[in-house]
Design a protein around this motif. Structure first.
Motif, mmCIF file in Angstrom:
data_model
loop_
_atom_site.group_PDB
_atom_site.id
_atom_site.type_symbol
_atom_site.label_atom_id
_atom_site.label_comp_id
_atom_site.label_asym_id
_atom_site.label_seq_id
_atom_site.Cartn_x
_atom_site.Cartn_y
_atom_site.Cartn_z
ATOM 1 N N SER A 262 47.626 54.558 35.436
ATOM 2 C CA SER A 262 47.078 53.272 35.858
ATOM 3 C C SER A 262 46.277 53.508 37.140
ATOM 4 O O SER A 262 46.659 54.314 37.985
ATOM 5 C CB SER A 262 48.208 52.264 36.087
ATOM 6 O OG SER A 262 49.219 52.853 36.886
ATOM 7 N N CYS A 263 45.143 52.816 37.255
ATOM 8 C CA CYS A 263 44.195 53.067 38.339
ATOM 9 C C CYS A 263 44.866 52.965 39.707
ATOM 10 O O CYS A 263 45.582 52.004 39.991
ATOM 11 C CB CYS A 263 43.040 52.081 38.234
ATOM 12 S SG CYS A 263 41.839 52.295 39.534
ATOM 13 N N THR A 264 44.642 53.984 40.539
ATOM 14 C CA THR A 264 45.305 54.010 41.851
ATOM 15 C C THR A 264 44.651 53.054 42.842
ATOM 16 O O THR A 264 45.211 52.777 43.897
ATOM 17 C CB THR A 264 45.249 55.437 42.448
ATOM 18 O OG1 THR A 264 43.895 55.892 42.410
ATOM 19 C CG2 THR A 264 46.122 56.396 41.681
ATOM 20 N N VAL A 265 43.460 52.544 42.506
ATOM 21 C CA VAL A 265 42.782 51.612 43.407
ATOM 22 C C VAL A 265 43.149 50.171 43.075
ATOM 23 O O VAL A 265 43.594 49.401 43.933
ATOM 24 C CB VAL A 265 41.244 51.811 43.352
ATOM 25 C CG1 VAL A 265 40.533 50.735 44.141
ATOM 26 C CG2 VAL A 265 40.873 53.189 43.867
ATOM 27 N N CYS A 266 42.969 49.780 41.810
ATOM 28 C CA CYS A 266 43.150 48.365 41.451
ATOM 29 C C CYS A 266 44.508 48.118 40.783
ATOM 30 O O CYS A 266 44.864 46.965 40.524
ATOM 31 C CB CYS A 266 42.024 47.909 40.539
ATOM 32 S SG CYS A 266 42.016 48.782 38.971
ATOM 33 N N GLY A 267 45.250 49.181 40.501
ATOM 34 C CA GLY A 267 46.560 49.020 39.885
ATOM 35 C C GLY A 267 46.487 48.546 38.441
ATOM 36 O O GLY A 267 47.486 48.112 37.870
ATOM 37 N N LYS A 269 43.919 46.294 37.262
ATOM 38 C CA LYS A 269 43.118 45.060 37.086
ATOM 39 C C LYS A 269 41.675 45.372 36.703
ATOM 40 O O LYS A 269 41.003 44.564 36.075
ATOM 41 C CB LYS A 269 43.137 44.235 38.377
ATOM 42 C CG LYS A 269 44.466 43.573 38.657
ATOM 43 C CD LYS A 269 44.323 42.606 39.827
ATOM 44 C CE LYS A 269 45.641 42.407 40.553
ATOM 45 N NZ LYS A 269 46.031 43.609 41.379
ATOM 46 N N GLY A 270 41.182 46.529 37.102
ATOM 47 C CA GLY A 270 39.792 46.888 36.798
ATOM 48 C C GLY A 270 38.950 46.983 38.057
ATOM 49 O O GLY A 270 38.921 46.056 38.870
ATOM 50 N N CYS A 271 38.303 48.146 38.250
ATOM 51 C CA CYS A 271 37.434 48.332 39.408
ATOM 52 C C CYS A 271 36.407 49.403 39.053
ATOM 53 O O CYS A 271 36.384 49.899 37.929
ATOM 54 C CB CYS A 271 38.251 48.730 40.639
ATOM 55 S SG CYS A 271 38.963 50.378 40.500
ATOM 56 N N SER A 272 35.576 49.783 40.024
ATOM 57 C CA SER A 272 34.512 50.729 39.686
ATOM 58 C C SER A 272 35.075 52.128 39.425
ATOM 59 O O SER A 272 34.544 52.879 38.620
ATOM 60 C CB SER A 272 33.464 50.768 40.797
ATOM 61 O OG SER A 272 34.071 51.174 41.999
ATOM 62 N N LEU A 273 36.180 52.503 40.109
ATOM 63 C CA LEU A 273 36.755 53.842 39.894
ATOM 64 C C LEU A 273 37.200 54.022 38.439
ATOM 65 O O LEU A 273 36.938 55.037 37.807
ATOM 66 C CB LEU A 273 37.942 54.085 40.841
ATOM 67 C CG LEU A 273 38.647 55.435 40.627
ATOM 68 C CD1 LEU A 273 37.810 56.588 41.144
ATOM 69 C CD2 LEU A 273 40.022 55.466 41.291
ATOM 70 N N CYS A 274 37.857 52.984 37.898
ATOM 71 C CA CYS A 274 38.387 53.105 36.528
ATOM 72 C C CYS A 274 37.393 52.538 35.520
ATOM 73 O O CYS A 274 37.742 52.347 34.355
ATOM 74 C CB CYS A 274 39.730 52.405 36.419
ATOM 75 S SG CYS A 274 39.716 50.672 36.880
ATOM 76 N N LYS A 275 36.189 52.295 35.946
ATOM 77 C CA LYS A 275 35.136 51.705 35.096
ATOM 78 C C LYS A 275 35.660 50.445 34.402
ATOM 79 O O LYS A 275 35.389 50.195 33.220
ATOM 80 C CB LYS A 275 34.629 52.723 34.076
ATOM 81 C CG LYS A 275 34.027 53.970 34.729
ATOM 82 C CD LYS A 275 33.262 54.815 33.726
ATOM 83 C CE LYS A 275 32.726 56.082 34.344
ATOM 84 N NZ LYS A 275 33.758 57.149 34.492
HETATM 85 ZN ZN ZN Z 1 40.598 50.500 38.974
#
Ligand code: ZN
Length: 343
Positions: A262-267, A269-275
């Motif tokens: 799971s994305c380490t930035v947004c947890g 929810k969705g952000c630019s790191l995890c596209k």
């Molecule tokens: Zn993310």
């Protein structure tokens, strides 16, 4: 000429008799005899007025004079300095020392050490191998057929052909070397540097670091693989980290999977790191291909195993948000100093 010799004798006597009561007198002595406009220089200058046939003899006299002056000065200076260090009130021994600046660990070393320590707790031992490999350990033994794209001249740095020697393209070659000489149970983690012929950019480099794991024993299953990697992710990224597996293909494992966390930035929810997917890929893994075990004389009917491999830079990027691979090898002290205190 006679007069000059007499004068030198007088100077020599003066030098012999001289005694310095303090540093100032000694300095005056130095200026008088050894300074840029001092007596020694002056007398040396007389050399050009000496007739050629006497030059050698006279040169020796001048040289002895110069050495006598220098030696006198050096011995007085030494005596004087031992006097001052022993008796001078100017030395304050209670002053604090000069501070020593502590260096920092390289971020890749920090992450590699963390990875190794997590797997060590599960009983994995560290294994290392050469960076210059032969074709067998890097490709053939790992079930990489001759027409596999990874063997392409574009991807691999070949040092010698027929027989082929190359810079290893992955640390799987270490697994090959261990399976060659060790019988199961095998439980190793292989961290190390690998090389690919890539154009250097923010997302690709001609060398990077991997850590690969291998576990071969009786009754090793995919469930063991999942639980091992889940433990690793939770230790590395925290208890909230989730994992998922996607089917994939690698020549040395069957079945094969890629693992996301799971994305380490947004947890999630969705952000630019995890596209905006909520997941980021961190490693490839799978059950060791039976053909690979057979290649090393390990009975594939009795033993099974799992293997996984990940990029140290990738884990570092997710943990410390380093978004340009080139930063790791540019030796920019402004980048490296940001890791002060991290261990
Ligand atoms: Zn993310």
């Amino acid at each position: 000429m006679e007069e000059l010799l007499k004068q030198i004798e007088n100077y020599k006597a003066e030098i012999n008799d001289f005694a310095a009561a303090n540093a100032e007198e000694l300095e005056n002595f130095r200026i008088k005899f050894l300074g840029t406009k001092g007596i020694v220089k002056n007398v040396m200058g007389e050399m050009r007025n000496v007739p050629n046939e006497s030059k050698k003899e006279f040169g020796q006299i001048l040289n002895a004079f110069k050495i006598a002056a220098e030696e006198k000065y050096e011995s007085l200076k030494e005596a004087n300095s031992s006097l001052t260090t022993h008796h001078s009130p100017l030395t304050d021994l209670s002053l604090p020392g000069d501070p020593i600046t502590a260096g920092t660990r390289h971020p890749l070393s920090i992450v590699r050490n963390q990875m190794v320590s997590i797997f060590k707790r599960l009983g994995f031992a560290v294994a290392e191998g050469p960076e210059i490999e032969d074709d067998w350990h890097n490709f053939t033994a790992l079930n990489l057929p001759e027409n596999h794209p990874a063997r392409d001249m574009q991807d691999t740095f070949y040092l010698h052909q027929n027989p082929d020697y190359l810079l290893r393209t992955h640390t799987s070659s270490v697994q090959a070397r261990i399976m060659e000489k060790q019988k199961p149970p095998i439980r190793i983690i292989c961290p190390g540097r690998v090389y690919r012929n890539e154009t250097i950019s923010a997302r690709a480099h001609c060398f990077f670091h991997q850590a690969e794991g291998l576990y071969v024993d009786e009754n090793v299953s995919f469930a063991d693989l999942k639980q091992t990697l889940y433990f690793f992710v939770q230790e590395m990224f925290g208890k909230d980290a989730k994992i998922r597996f996607r089917p994939s293909y690698f020549p040395f494992t069957e079945p094969s999977a890629e693992m996301d966390i799971s994305c380490t930035v947004c947890g999630g929810k969705g952000c630019s790191l995890c596209k905006h997917t909520g997941w980021v890929e961190i490693l490839g893994c799978g059950m060791v291909h039976p053909k690979m075990l057979d290649n090393f004389g390990i009975d594939s009917n009795k033993y099974t195993g799992f293997a996984f491999g990940m990029g140290v830079e990738r884990i570092c990027q997710l943990k410390y948000r380093v978004n340009d691979l080139r930063l790791y090898s540019q030796n920019d002290i402004r980048f490296l100093r940001q890791f002060t205190g991290a261990v």
